[in-house]
Design a protein around this motif. Structure first.
Motif, mmCIF file in Angstrom:
data_model
loop_
_atom_site.group_PDB
_atom_site.id
_atom_site.type_symbol
_atom_site.label_atom_id
_atom_site.label_comp_id
_atom_site.label_asym_id
_atom_site.label_seq_id
_atom_site.Cartn_x
_atom_site.Cartn_y
_atom_site.Cartn_z
ATOM 1 N N ALA A 119 0.941 -0.988 -0.301
ATOM 2 C CA ALA A 119 0.165 0.221 -0.064
ATOM 3 C C ALA A 119 0.744 1.335 -0.576
ATOM 4 O O ALA A 119 1.184 1.451 0.921
ATOM 5 N N SER A 120 0.943 1.627 -0.996
ATOM 6 C CA SER A 120 1.759 3.049 -1.187
ATOM 7 C C SER A 120 1.865 4.308 -0.814
ATOM 8 O O SER A 120 2.781 4.571 -0.155
ATOM 9 N N ALA A 121 0.712 4.902 -0.125
ATOM 10 C CA ALA A 121 0.645 6.372 0.328
ATOM 11 C C ALA A 121 -0.046 6.367 1.414
ATOM 12 O O ALA A 121 0.219 6.682 1.792
ATOM 13 N N GLN A 122 -0.063 5.256 1.817
ATOM 14 C CA GLN A 122 -1.685 5.537 2.972
ATOM 15 C C GLN A 122 -1.068 3.788 3.483
ATOM 16 O O GLN A 122 -0.287 3.343 3.822
ATOM 17 N N GLY A 123 -1.691 2.952 4.974
ATOM 18 C CA GLY A 123 -1.339 2.322 5.381
ATOM 19 C C GLY A 123 -2.007 0.806 5.239
ATOM 20 O O GLY A 123 -3.323 1.059 3.870
ATOM 21 N N VAL A 134 -8.258 -1.808 8.092
ATOM 22 C CA VAL A 134 -9.334 -1.818 8.761
ATOM 23 C C VAL A 134 -9.713 0.103 8.689
ATOM 24 O O VAL A 134 -9.097 0.057 9.471
ATOM 25 N N MET A 135 -11.008 0.278 8.242
ATOM 26 C CA MET A 135 -11.530 1.267 8.740
ATOM 27 C C MET A 135 -12.554 1.159 8.622
ATOM 28 O O MET A 135 -13.313 0.734 8.307
ATOM 29 N N ASN A 136 -13.375 2.639 8.914
ATOM 30 C CA ASN A 136 -14.898 2.928 9.290
ATOM 31 C C ASN A 136 -14.888 3.917 8.539
ATOM 32 O O ASN A 136 -14.776 5.093 9.167
ATOM 33 N N THR A 137 -16.049 4.297 7.708
ATOM 34 C CA THR A 137 -15.726 5.246 7.336
ATOM 35 C C THR A 137 -16.929 5.869 7.865
ATOM 36 O O THR A 137 -17.979 6.729 7.365
ATOM 37 N N ASN A 138 -17.524 5.144 8.167
ATOM 38 C CA ASN A 138 -19.826 5.474 8.762
ATOM 39 C C ASN A 138 -20.000 5.839 9.502
ATOM 40 O O ASN A 138 -19.710 5.019 10.682
ATOM 41 N N PRO A 139 -20.102 7.064 10.605
ATOM 42 C CA PRO A 139 -20.703 6.888 11.728
ATOM 43 C C PRO A 139 -21.496 5.622 12.215
ATOM 44 O O PRO A 139 -23.283 5.852 11.545
ATOM 45 N N VAL A 167 -0.906 -4.859 9.320
ATOM 46 C CA VAL A 167 -2.643 -4.354 9.064
ATOM 47 C C VAL A 167 -2.418 -3.070 10.191
ATOM 48 O O VAL A 167 -1.579 -2.572 10.661
ATOM 49 N N ALA A 168 -3.362 -2.118 8.882
ATOM 50 C CA ALA A 168 -3.397 -0.838 10.209
ATOM 51 C C ALA A 168 -4.729 -0.410 9.817
ATOM 52 O O ALA A 168 -5.589 -1.550 8.817
#
Length: 131
Positions: free
Chosen positions: A90-94, A100-105, A129-130
């Motif tokens: 993953a070149s620019a971030q994690g 594992v990310m959560n973009t929904n409130p 893992v990020a």
């Protein structure tokens, strides 16, 4: 999805080079290799309130421009068992192996790793893992 190979897929300016999915998803004895995308080079799993199960599978050589070389996971619950993540980037971030990310409130993101191997994955943050 069982006993399948997904190799060499490209999602330019999008998610999921090998596979983009939502809802309940099971990957068993699957090889995800040498795919590329903006996010989720191998697999982009985009859902909330559903389950991702990965068993006895291999993710290798997948690349994401931003995040989630092997898997980019947005919300939901995931369990990864007896699987290998090798040389994903993953070149620019994690999350060279898994992001594992959560973009929904109000949504949750949960990941359980069991008897799995992460080797030679790279990212600006969280080579394996990020979150």
């Amino acid at each position: 999805v069982r006993d399948l190979g997904l190799e060499g897929g490209v999602a330019s300016s999008d998610w999921g080079g090998g596979l983009r999915a939502g809802r309940n998803l099971t990957l068993e004895r699957v090889t995800i290799a040498n795919n590329s995308a903006d996010r989720g080079g191998g697999v982009a799993w985009m859902t909330n309130g559903w389950t991702l199960s990965v068993r006895d599978s291999s993710f290798s050589g997948n690349a994401a421009i931003f995040a989630g070389g092997g898997i980019a996971m947005l919300a939901g619950a995931a369990r990864v068992e007896r699987s290998t993540f090798s040389a994903n980037t993953a070149s620019a971030q994690g999350g060279g192996g898994i992001l594992v990310m959560n973009t929904n409130p109000g949504a949750t993101a949960w990941l359980e790793l069991v008897d799995s191997v992460f080797e030679l994955n790279t990212a600006d943050a969280g080579g394996a893992v990020a979150s």
